[in-house]
Enzyme design. Structure first.
Site, mmCIF file in Angstrom:
data_model
loop_
_atom_site.group_PDB
_atom_site.id
_atom_site.type_symbol
_atom_site.label_atom_id
_atom_site.label_comp_id
_atom_site.label_asym_id
_atom_site.label_seq_id
_atom_site.Cartn_x
_atom_site.Cartn_y
_atom_site.Cartn_z
ATOM 1 C CB CYS A 167 -25.992 -21.947 39.773
ATOM 2 S SG CYS A 167 -25.500 -20.255 39.241
ATOM 3 C CG ASP A 206 -0.818 5.170 0.229
ATOM 4 O OD1 ASP A 206 -1.729 4.754 -0.454
ATOM 5 O OD2 ASP A 206 -0.771 4.582 1.143
ATOM 6 C CG ASP A 226 -1.215 -1.203 0.749
ATOM 7 O OD1 ASP A 226 -2.426 -1.810 -0.203
ATOM 8 O OD2 ASP A 226 -2.532 -1.365 2.022
ATOM 9 C CB ALA A 227 3.746 2.353 1.766
ATOM 10 C CD GLU A 281 -22.689 -13.053 -14.188
ATOM 11 O OE1 GLU A 281 -22.529 -12.651 -13.587
ATOM 12 O OE2 GLU A 281 -23.438 -13.260 -15.354
ATOM 13 C CE LYS A 331 -31.147 -12.143 -9.091
ATOM 14 N NZ LYS A 331 -31.143 -10.613 -8.293
ATOM 15 C CB SER A 354 -36.804 -6.996 -13.693
ATOM 16 O OG SER A 354 -38.017 -7.409 -14.331
ATOM 17 C CG LEU A 355 -32.778 -11.315 -13.941
ATOM 18 C CD1 LEU A 355 -31.860 -12.153 -13.210
ATOM 19 C CD2 LEU A 355 -32.709 -11.592 -15.663
HETATM 20 O O1 I6G Z 1 -30.366 -7.509 -11.434
HETATM 21 C C1 I6G Z 1 -29.515 -8.864 -12.395
HETATM 22 C C2 I6G Z 1 -28.229 -9.847 -11.891
HETATM 23 C C3 I6G Z 1 -27.777 -10.335 -11.996
HETATM 24 C C4 I6G Z 1 -29.587 -8.939 -13.615
HETATM 25 C C5 I6G Z 1 -29.079 -9.856 -14.843
HETATM 26 C C6 I6G Z 1 -28.090 -10.674 -13.774
HETATM 27 O O2 I6G Z 1 -27.084 -11.623 -14.394
HETATM 28 C C7 I6G Z 1 -26.281 -11.973 -13.767
HETATM 29 N N1 I6G Z 1 -29.393 -10.061 -16.018
HETATM 30 C C8 I6G Z 1 -30.163 -9.737 -16.599
HETATM 31 C C9 I6G Z 1 -29.911 -9.898 -17.942
HETATM 32 C C10 I6G Z 1 -30.564 -8.756 -15.728
HETATM 33 N N2 I6G Z 1 -30.675 -8.694 -15.351
HETATM 34 C C11 I6G Z 1 -32.112 -7.919 -16.375
#
Ligand code: I6G
Length: 684
Positions: free
Chosen positions: A420, A46, A42-43, A122, A124, A91-92
Site C-alpha cells: 500500500c 524431588d 515432580d515434587a 524400526e 532410524k 555403519s549401515l
Molecule cells: O546407526 C544405526 C542406527 C540404527 C545402526 C543401527 C540402527 O538400528 C536401528 N543398527 C545397526 C546394526 C547399525 N547401526 C550398525
C-alpha cells in the site's frame, strides 16, 4: 576411614531406607524417562531424591556409583579418553528407493537360500550412536561410535542421561553386556534448548542432531546434565558370560525388560513387502513424531542367519537403512521479497533457484524476519540450505559461506509497504517490521474490518468473516470507511444474503455509528491499544483530535501508557492514510457523546436517572449500579415520569410494564453494556 568401616557404621534401618529410596527413585525414573508415563508428581520425586541425598551425606560410606544421586558430579575433563570397541560399531548401508530395498531382500534370500525372510523394522533416529557397557548389570562405560573401532569415553556424560539405567532392572544379565543405541533430543527439547541458548546470548544449534552431538561431547558433565538428551537402544555389541534370545526382536524385548528404552514403533515384518508397508506407515507418521527420523532400518530377525550373512566392507549384510527423502537441500538465493501479513507484519520471502526437497519442488522459502536475516547473515546470491518438513513452510536454515560470491548483497528492509505504500516501521526493540497503514492497507483489510466490527469494538452484528471476505473479493471495500457506503443493492447480490439479512446489516451499521470514543479508538486496531488503553486515552484526552495530534511525550502522560504503546499510537496517526480513513469514518456519521475529561468537569451520564430490573448475565445489580453512578447517573428503585432509562435484564418485574406504559426508553443488556462502555469499565 575405609568405605567398609563407613558401611559398618550405617544402622540397618538406614541402610534399608537407602535401598528402598533408590529402588523407588529408579522405578520412577524408569516410568518417566523410559516409558514416558510418570506416576507421581515432580515434587514427590524431588522429595524422595532429597531424602536420599541427605542420608548419603550423613553416611558417605553408603554411596555407590549406581545410586541415582550419582548421575552428575564428575569433574570436567581436559579431553576425552579413547575407547576401543572390541566388537566394531559398523555403519549401515542405505537404500534410497523401493527397488534398492527389493535388491537388498533378494540378496539376503539368495544367500540364505530361503523364500521369505522375517525382518525387524524400526525408525532410524537422527542422533548420535553410543555404546553402553554394563558389567554385572552396572553401567561401567559409555562411548561414542568414533570411527567404528575407536570412540571417545563419554561415561560421565552418559551417566547424566536419565533414560539410561545406571543399573539394569531384573535378573539374568550377562557378566558383560554392551548395548548400542542412538542418543537424541526431541523437537520440544530442542526448542527449549535453543530458547535457552538465545536467552544466554549463545549461538543456537542448527538442528536437533547437532544439539545432541554437541551436548554429549561436552567436557563438563554438568553441562550435559542440563541438556534434554534421551536414547533409543537398537542393538548389542559385546556379550560375555550369558546368553541372549535367538532373534533380534527377542533381544530387544529382553533389553526392554532390563529397563532400557527401546523404540515403541519397532515391529517384526514379513519379507520385502512387509518392510515397504512399514516404511510407508512411518513416512506418514514422520511429521507427527516427537523426534526427527531420517528413515527406517530393517534387520534380518534371526541371529543365526545374521551370523551366516556376515558383513561386507564395514557394514552388515543383514541390515539396511531405508532413507526418507532428505528434508534439506542446497540451492541459490536469487532475491528477497517482502510479504505483508494480515496484521501488517513484513515477512521476508526467499526466491530460490527451484530445488526438489523431500520430493517437492521448492522455489520460495520463509526467512522469518529481518532479525533472522542478520543473525544468519543471509545475502542475495548466497548458496543456502533449504529445509522442508511436512506441511510447514520451507525455510532457509543457513548459508554455505564458503560459496559466497563476491557480489552477494544484503537484503534491505523496504521503507514503504510493498502493498500500500504506507511507511514501514520497525519499533525500537522489536524484531518484526510492520506496515503502518493498518486501516488502509489491502493486505490488512480483512483483519482490520473483522476487528472493527467485533462485539467489543463497533459491534456490527452480522458482519462475520465470510461476509467480510466476500465484500473484499468483490472490491466493495477498499478501506474501512467504505463499510458505511454499502448499499442494499450491493449486499443483496452476495451469496447467502437475502433482502432481510442485507437490511439487518445496514441497520446494524447504522446503529454502530452511535458509539463511545473508547470503542472507536479500540476499533481502529492500533497495535498495543486494547480496550483498557482505549478507555484510558478517551478519559485522559476527551477529544480524538487531541489524541491524533499528541506527541509521544503527551501520550505517555496517560496512566499505564508506556513508551512502546505511546510510540505505536503516535506512528499510527502519523500515517496519512490512517488519518484519512478516520476522517472518512467520522464523515460517515460515527459519533459519541462528548467525553469530558476525568479530571473535573461533568460526567457523561450526569443528570440521567436509571432504574434496574431483572437479572443481567454479565454483572450483579450492585456492579451495574456502581458503573452507572461512576458515570454520573442517579439510580433509583422505581419507575416514574422522571426516569431516563430502564435497564431490563432477564425476567424483568412490573417495572418493565410501568416503563412501557410511560414510554420510557428500555435498554436491554447489550444496549446497557454499550452505553457504559463494557463490563470492564463497570468493574473499575
Ligand atoms: O546407526 C544405526 C542406527 C540404527 C545402526 C543401527 C540402527 O538400528 C536401528 N543398527 C545397526 C546394526 C547399525 N547401526 C550398525
Amino acid at each position: 576411614m575405609s568405605a567398609a568401616r563407613h558401611e559398618a557404621a550405617i544402622p540397618p534401618r538406614i541402610r534399608e531406607r537407602i535401598r528402598r529410596l533408590r529402588e523407588q527413585i529408579n522405578h520412577h525414573n524408569y516410568l518417566y524417562y523410559v516409558l514416558d508415563a510418570p506416576e507421581i508428581p515432580d515434587a514427590e520425586y524431588d522429595r524422595l531424591m532429597r531424602e536420599l541425598q541427605d542420608l548419603e551425606q550423613r553416611y558417605p560410606g553408603s554411596i555407590t556409583p549406581d545410586s541415582p544421586t550419582q548421575r552428575v558430579g564428575a569433574a570436567p575433563l581436559e579431553k576425552f579418553g579413547e575407547v576401543r570397541h572390541e566388537v566394531p560399531m559398523l555403519s549401515l548401508n542405505n537404500a534410497f528407493s523401493e527397488t534398492e530395498v527389493l535388491d537388498f531382500d533378494r540378496r539376503v534370500r539368495e544367500r540364505l537360500g530361503v523364500e521369505e525372510v522375517e525382518y525387524h523394522a524400526e525408525p532410524k533416529l537422527d542422533g548420535l550412536a553410543v555404546s553402553l557397557l554394563y558389567e554385572q548389570g552396572i553401567l561401567a562405560r559409555g562411548a561414542t561410535r568414533g570411527d567404528g573401532w575407536r570412540g571417545e569415553d563419554v561415561t560421565a556424560n552418559v551417566r547424566t542421561i536419565k533414560a539410561i539405567p545406571l543399573r539394569l532392572m531384573g535378573s539374568g544379565h550377562p557378566e558383560l553386556l554392551e548395548v548400542r543405541g542412538e542418543v537424541f533430543i526431541t523437537h520440544e527439547g530442542f526448542a527449549r534448548l535453543n530458547e535457552n541458548q538465545e536467552r544466554e546470548g549463545l549461538k543456537p544449534f542448527a538442528n536437533p542432531r547437532n544439539a545432541a552431538a554437541g551436548s554429549l561431547r561436552q567436557l563438563d558433565p554438568s553441562v550435559t546434565a542440563q541438556r534434554p538428551l534421551t536414547i533409543f537402544c537398537y542393538g548389542i555389541g559385546l556379550v560375555r558370560g550369558g546368553t541372549l534370545p535367538s532373534t533380534h526382536s527377542g533381544i530387544m524385548e529382553q533389553l526392554r525388560g532390563w529397563g532400557l528404552r527401546i523404540s515403541p514403533l519397532s515391529r517384526v515384518v514379513q519379507g520385502a513387502a512387509g518392510c515397504l508397508e512399514y516404511y510407508r506407515e512411518m513416512a506418514g507418521r514422520r511429521d507427527r513424531l516427537e523426534y526427527e527420523i531420517d528413515g527406517v532400518v530393517y534387520k534380518v530377525n534371526d541371529i543365526a542367519a545374521q551370523e551366516r550373512l556376515g558383513e561386507l566392507s564395514r557394514a552388515p549384510r543383514w541390515a539396511v537403512a531405508h532413507k526418507f527423502p532428505a528434508r534439506e537441500e542446497m540451492t541459490r538465493l536469487l532475491d528477497v521479497e517482502w510479504q505483508v501479513g494480515r496484521t501488517g507484519a513484513l515477512t521476508p520471502v526467499a526466491r530460490l533457484e527451484p530445488v526438489t526437497v523431500g520430493g517437492v519442488v521448492v522455489s520460495n522459502a520463509t526467512l522469518h524476519n529481518q532479525d533472522e536475516i542478520g543473525r544468519k547473515d543471509i545475502r542475495i546470491g548466497d548458496t543456502v540450505i533449504v529445509r522442508r518438513a511436512g506441511d510447514v513452510i520451507p525455510e532457509v536454515v543457513s548459508v554455505v559461506k564458503s560459496r559466497r560470491p563476491a557480489d552477494a548483497r544484503r537484503p534491505r528492509l523496504p521503507d514503504r509497504c510493498p502493498v500500500c505504500g504506507s511507511e514501514v516501521i520497525l519499533p525500537s526493540g522489536e524484531k518484526i517490521a510492520r506496515c503502518s497503514g493498518g486501516l488502509y492497507c489491502p493486505a490488512q483489510r480483512r483483519e482490520a474490518i473483522r476487528h472493527f466490527a467485533s462485539r467489543r469494538a463497533m459491534d456490527i452484528e452480522g458482519l462475520g468473516d465470510k461476509l467480510v471476505a466476500q465484500l473484499d473479493e468483490r472490491g466493495l471495500i477498499r478501506d474501512l470507511s467504505d463499510l458505511y457506503a454499502l448499499r442494499l443493492e450491493d449486499l443483496e447480490k452476495l451469496e447467502r444474503m437475502g433482502r432481510k439479512s442485507a437490511r439487518n446489516l445496514l441497520d446494524a451499521l447504522e446503529r454502530s455509528k452511535q458509539t463511545t470514543m473508547a470503542r472507536f479508538l479500540y476499533a481502529l486496531g492500533i497495535r498495543h491499544v486494547g480496550e483498557a488503553t482505549a478507555r484510558a486515552l478517551a478519559d485522559h484526552f476527551g477529544s480524538l483530535e487531541e489524541i491524533m495530534a499528541a506527541p509521544v511525550e503527551r501520550l505517555q502522560e496517560v496512566p499505564d501508557i508506556g513508551a512502546v504503546v505511546a510510540e505505536s499510537i503516535y506512528l499510527f496517526f502519523r500515517e496519512k492514510h490512517n488519518r484519512q480513513v478516520v476522517e472518512r469514518l467520522l464523515a460517515a456519521g460515527i459519533q459519541w457523546p462528548s467525553t469530558p475529561r476525568k479530571s473535573g468537569g461533568e460526567l457523561p451520564l450526569a443528570g440521567e436517572s436509571f432504574v434496574l430490573t431483572g437479572t443481567l448475565g454479565s454483572m450483579t445489580r450492585d456492579e451495574a449500579k456502581g458503573a452507572l453512578q461512576a458515570l454520573g447517573a442517579k439510580v433509583t428503585g422505581s419507575v416514574s415520569g422522571r426516569t431516563s432509562y430502564l435497564v431490563a435484564g432477564a425476567n424483568p418485574g412490573s417495572k418493565y410494564d410501568k416503563a412501557r406504559q410511560l414510554g420510557i426508553p428500555i435498554l436491554d443488556e447489550t444496549a446497557f453494556l454499550k452505553l457504559i462502555g463494557g463490563k470492564q469499565q463497570a468493574k473499575r
